[in-house]
Write an enzyme that holds these catalytic residues in place. Sequence first.
Site, PDB file in Angstrom:
ATOM      1  N   LYS A  53     100.520  51.803 -32.073  1.00 44.41           N
ATOM      2  CA  LYS A  53     100.605  52.927 -31.143  1.00 44.41           C
ATOM      3  C   LYS A  53     101.983  53.018 -30.506  1.00 44.41           C
ATOM      4  O   LYS A  53     102.537  54.115 -30.342  1.00 44.41           O
ATOM      5  CB  LYS A  53      99.562  52.801 -30.040  1.00 44.41           C
ATOM      6  CG  LYS A  53      98.118  52.905 -30.493  1.00 44.41           C
ATOM      7  CD  LYS A  53      97.859  53.983 -31.494  1.00 44.41           C
ATOM      8  CE  LYS A  53      98.355  55.340 -31.065  1.00 44.41           C
ATOM      9  NZ  LYS A  53      98.269  56.333 -32.185  1.00 44.41           N
ATOM     10  N   GLN A  97      92.406  48.787 -24.582  1.00 50.82           N
ATOM     11  CA  GLN A  97      92.063  48.371 -25.942  1.00 50.82           C
ATOM     12  C   GLN A  97      90.771  47.552 -25.950  1.00 50.82           C
ATOM     13  O   GLN A  97      90.642  46.588 -25.210  1.00 50.82           O
ATOM     14  CB  GLN A  97      93.212  47.549 -26.552  1.00 50.82           C
ATOM     15  CG  GLN A  97      92.969  47.086 -27.966  1.00 50.82           C
ATOM     16  CD  GLN A  97      92.773  48.245 -28.937  1.00 50.82           C
ATOM     17  OE1 GLN A  97      93.395  49.296 -28.790  1.00 50.82           O
ATOM     18  NE2 GLN A  97      91.905  48.066 -29.907  1.00 50.82           N
ATOM     19  N   ASP A 120      92.191  58.340 -24.997  1.00 48.38           N
ATOM     20  CA  ASP A 120      91.188  58.270 -26.065  1.00 48.38           C
ATOM     21  C   ASP A 120      90.242  59.465 -26.078  1.00 48.38           C
ATOM     22  O   ASP A 120      89.576  59.725 -27.078  1.00 48.38           O
ATOM     23  CB  ASP A 120      90.343  56.998 -25.922  1.00 48.38           C
ATOM     24  CG  ASP A 120      90.960  55.801 -26.621  1.00 48.38           C
ATOM     25  OD1 ASP A 120      91.607  56.004 -27.660  1.00 48.38           O
ATOM     26  OD2 ASP A 120      90.793  54.670 -26.139  1.00 48.38           O
TER      27      ASP A 120
END
Length: 304
Positions: A53, A97, A120
């Site tokens: 990312k 995460q 997200d």
Amino acid sequence: MTARILNGIETAAEIKSELRTRVARLAERGIVPGLGTLLVGDDAASRSYVTGKHRDCAEVGAASISVELPSTADLAEIADAVRGLNEDPAVTAFIVQLPLPARVDENAILELIDPSKDADGLHPVNLGRLVLGVDPLTAPAAPLPCTPAGIVELLDRHGVELRGARVAVVGRGITVGRPLGLLLTRRGADATVTLTHSRTPDLAAEIRRADIVIAAAGAPHLVKPDWIKPGAAVLDVGVTRVGTTASGRAKLAGDVDPAVAEVAGWLSPNPGGVGPMTRALLVSNVVEAAERNAALLVEATVGA
């Protein structure tokens, strides 16, 4: 018949090229989108994902802010880190995460995220806006879930028609199956979706009726060639570790039997299909959040 490839690597590269242009326009106004990541512990797969990312952000000209905690961190320490990312003006949007340590209530932590900074698109508030059909580009904070949005984008950019199509989604998880059903039935997409799962009677028959099959069950090679309508588009989303290679690396398998390529009209590879799209759409959520913030700033200035 040999299926044409729904190439997520090439499509994600196209999206990132478009994002570079948008980030450059923001930079002209002194705005730098920033993705924050919170990693707890040192799980190899999680670290690899987070590293990817940050690499994606560098490719498009966005900043990235990394926060790491040891695996021994407790709920209070992780909650403090989330609040810090909420308050950091350099962080446009961020991810926590997963998985977190087993002793930590993941839902409690995820609900602490400011919905406007949810990279997200899986915060309960943003999922609720998806249920209500709120436009993600005009709502105060309504990013779309990355994998479902990536799937829709992958189909659209390859000219696979959704309107009027029968779609079978295999798997009812919160990250893919359930939000994907909502996306595909929105006005403009207009697909007819059957959300199947492990308790669906005669799963093969349900899938055989579909023009588009999206497998996200985490069951290796579950979807067989004789389950597929000839010419259907098939997207393989599930990933399961099925052993290790001779070099010691994880050996992974998707949900779709490779022989499906001889029946399907379109097939997303795994890896190289939906995975790169998920990553690209997460960066897109960060850029869109920065654009919304810039628009709100203009409105506040005009109204002052």
